[in-house]
Design a protein around this motif. Structure first.
Motif, mmCIF file in Angstrom:
data_model
loop_
_atom_site.group_PDB
_atom_site.id
_atom_site.type_symbol
_atom_site.label_atom_id
_atom_site.label_comp_id
_atom_site.label_asym_id
_atom_site.label_seq_id
_atom_site.Cartn_x
_atom_site.Cartn_y
_atom_site.Cartn_z
ATOM 1 N N TYR A 154 0.790 -1.226 0.000
ATOM 2 C CA TYR A 154 0.000 0.000 0.000
ATOM 3 C C TYR A 154 0.826 1.282 0.000
ATOM 4 N N ARG A 155 2.114 1.178 0.301
ATOM 5 C CA ARG A 155 3.007 2.340 0.171
ATOM 6 C C ARG A 155 3.976 2.173 -0.993
ATOM 7 N N ASN A 156 3.735 1.183 -1.812
ATOM 8 C CA ASN A 156 4.599 0.888 -2.955
ATOM 9 C C ASN A 156 4.109 1.691 -4.163
ATOM 10 N N THR A 157 4.676 2.865 -4.343
ATOM 11 C CA THR A 157 4.180 3.759 -5.394
ATOM 12 C C THR A 157 4.326 3.152 -6.787
ATOM 13 N N GLU A 158 5.415 2.457 -7.026
ATOM 14 C CA GLU A 158 5.626 1.866 -8.355
ATOM 15 C C GLU A 158 4.557 0.824 -8.671
ATOM 16 N N ALA A 159 4.231 -0.012 -7.680
ATOM 17 C CA ALA A 159 3.224 -1.055 -7.898
ATOM 18 C C ALA A 159 1.842 -0.436 -8.124
ATOM 19 N N ILE A 160 1.521 0.617 -7.384
ATOM 20 C CA ILE A 160 0.214 1.262 -7.526
ATOM 21 C C ILE A 160 0.091 1.934 -8.886
ATOM 22 N N LEU A 161 1.130 2.641 -9.298
ATOM 23 C CA LEU A 161 1.088 3.297 -10.605
ATOM 24 C C LEU A 161 1.057 2.283 -11.741
ATOM 25 N N ALA A 162 1.753 1.157 -11.571
ATOM 26 C CA ALA A 162 1.706 0.100 -12.585
ATOM 27 C C ALA A 162 0.298 -0.469 -12.696
ATOM 28 N N ALA A 163 -0.384 -0.612 -11.551
ATOM 29 C CA ALA A 163 -1.758 -1.119 -11.549
ATOM 30 C C ALA A 163 -2.685 -0.138 -12.254
ATOM 31 N N ALA A 164 -2.459 1.166 -12.008
ATOM 32 C CA ALA A 164 -3.282 2.185 -12.672
ATOM 33 C C ALA A 164 -3.096 2.132 -14.185
ATOM 34 N N LYS A 165 -1.851 1.965 -14.606
ATOM 35 C CA LYS A 165 -1.572 1.928 -16.046
ATOM 36 C C LYS A 165 -2.164 0.684 -16.697
ATOM 37 N N SER A 166 -1.993 -0.466 -16.049
ATOM 38 C CA SER A 166 -2.458 -1.717 -16.657
ATOM 39 C C SER A 166 -3.975 -1.810 -16.737
#
Length: 455
Positions: free
Chosen positions: A60-72
């Protein structure tokens, strides 16, 4: 209106945001850790993405993973909820730099209010009352001792970068200050990566009252009443109610006007909260204390608050919808020039914790029966069969009750608490049953020391 929204949070607040977004016809994407795969918010989203292991730093604090999820998933916007990345200015900047809409105040406002010393100085310049305190960090112990002597004991020693009731200590004299300064500084460096310390006057008898503000898309800032937040343990809230039983019409007018000035001082947009301390006025020359109270700016929370539902009840609006409208550049659903509060609302935070010592108590939920009835609302993050893990905040649900008057709301609160059945993890429902028979709380004349007096 935004068409697709990623909710960068979990549990109760994720479900709360999902509910409003789906009502508005917005496609909703949830992100979740491995520990939360079976929670209701994951199933209720239109799409869900696993972003990491239970450790919040890796999910939940992993910005890269969250942004990757938004993109995908093709998300158009990100709503951070509260906690985690909600007041992380760098994350807000990164979201917008990625071409996504950030549902919250801009990064500059988050930065300005994130440092308590900077926030105090900005508010003082805007004409918002602040408690006596340092205008620069106390660079070392000697500076702290000098500042405390000028301010007058007792003093509060605060982590300038702290929040959520963390990183604070009270010193009643120089000996205590020497201990608390080192303790708070070490904690601040460890938790926030910033050891800056603020010295501020401490008021032994105080009430914690906050004002909900909303920065509109057209640049105006409006105040949506106040919330009383004085029922606390370890400087963290357990109960909130609106309106505050301590605030007179004259004091309310001053409070709300100051909150609007605070928002305007940083060009605030979207939902936020201006937190204040209410303290008794000093006696005048004749030895008579005026009837009303003074207030001082405490901090600004640049996000949606846990306790926003009490404001929703009193003003008849959906704050999450208003957030989404501001982020979309749309006008609010209400007339900012004709705000009319009505009735009374109380929120109780149902936590997985021991009701006496308030220590966390995770476990499997064997029974979960929510109360129902007129004026009763439950915003929950769990249901029967779910496991409450030790990885996150202990909040299970928020029990919100409303009524035409405070007495009616209190009566409904008693009935709702009695009907709320939770078996499995430890929980604080028995504490609320006790509080709702406490004469001090029922009178409305309580302060932040009420929980300690109950123990």
């Amino acid at each position: 209106m935004i068409e697709s929204l990623l909710v960068a949070n979990r549990g109760e607040i994720a479900r709360r945001i999902i509910r409003t977004a789906k009502r508005l016809g917005i496609r909703v994407i949830a992100v979740h850790s491995e520990a939360d795969a079976d929670l209701p918010f994951v199933a209720e989203a239109d799409e869900a993405v696993l972003i990491g292991p239970p450790n919040p730093a890796l999910s939940y604090r992993n910005t890269e993973a969250i942004l990757a999820a938004a993109k995908s998933t093709g998300a158009q916007a990100i709503h951070p909820g509260y906690g985690f990345l909600s007041e992380n200015a760098e994350f807000a900047r990164t979201v917008e730099a990625s071409g996504l809409i950030w549902v919250g105040p801009d990064a500059d406002a988050i930065t300005a209010m994130g440092d308590k010393i900077n926030a105090r100085n900005l508010m003082a310049a805007a004409g918002v009352p602040v408690a006596p305190g340092t205008t620069d960090p106390a660079a070392d112990l000697d500076a702290a001792v000098t500042a405390a002597a000028e301010i007058g004991y007792p003093v509060m020693v605060k982590a300038a970068a702290g929040g959520g009731g963390m990183g604070m200590g009270v010193a009643v004299d120089e000996a205590a200050l020497r201990t608390e300064y080192d303790k708070v500084r070490a904690f601040a460096e460890r938790m926030f990566g910033d050891g800056s310390v603020l010295i501020e006057r401490y008021f032994p008898r105080v009430r914690h009252v906050e004002v909900q503000i909303l920065g509109l898309a057209d640049g105006r800032v409006v105040a949506l009443g106040e919330r009383e937040c004085s029922v606390q343990r370890r400087n963290q809230k357990l109960v909130e109610e609106s309106p505050s039983p301590a605030v007179s019409p004259e004091l309310r007018s001053r409070l709300l006007a100051a909150a609007v000035r605070a928002g305007e001082a940083v060009g605030y947009r979207n939902a936020g909260t201006v937190e204040c301390l209410l303290v008794p006025r000093e006696p005048d020359a004749a030895g008579t204390a005026p009837g009303s109270e003074d207030f001082f700016f405490l901090e600004m929370n640049t996000r949606l608050q846990v306790e926003h539902p009490v404001t929703e009840y009193v003003y008849g609006i959906d704050l999450v919808e208003e957030q989404l409208r501001v982020a979309s550049g749309l006008a609010p659903t209400f007339d900012p020039d004709a705000l009319t509060p009505s009735g009374h609302a109380i929120e109780m935070r149902i936590n997985a914790e021991d009701p006496k010592r308030f220590l966390p108590g995770p476990g499997v939920i064997r029974t979960w029966v929510e109360p129902t009835g007129e004026g009763v609302r439950v915003d929950s993050g769990y249901t029967e069969g779910n496991t409450v893990t030790p990885f996150y905040d202990s909040l299970l649900a928020k029990l919100i009750v409303s009524g035409a008057t405070r007495d009616e709301a209190l009566d409904r609160a008693k009935a709702a608490v009695a009907a709320f059945q939770i078996e499995g993890p430890k929980n604080n429902v028995p504490f609320f049953a006790e509080l709702l028979t406490n004469a001090e709380f029922l009178s409305g004349a309580y302060d932040t020391g009420i929980v300690s007096r109950m123990r």
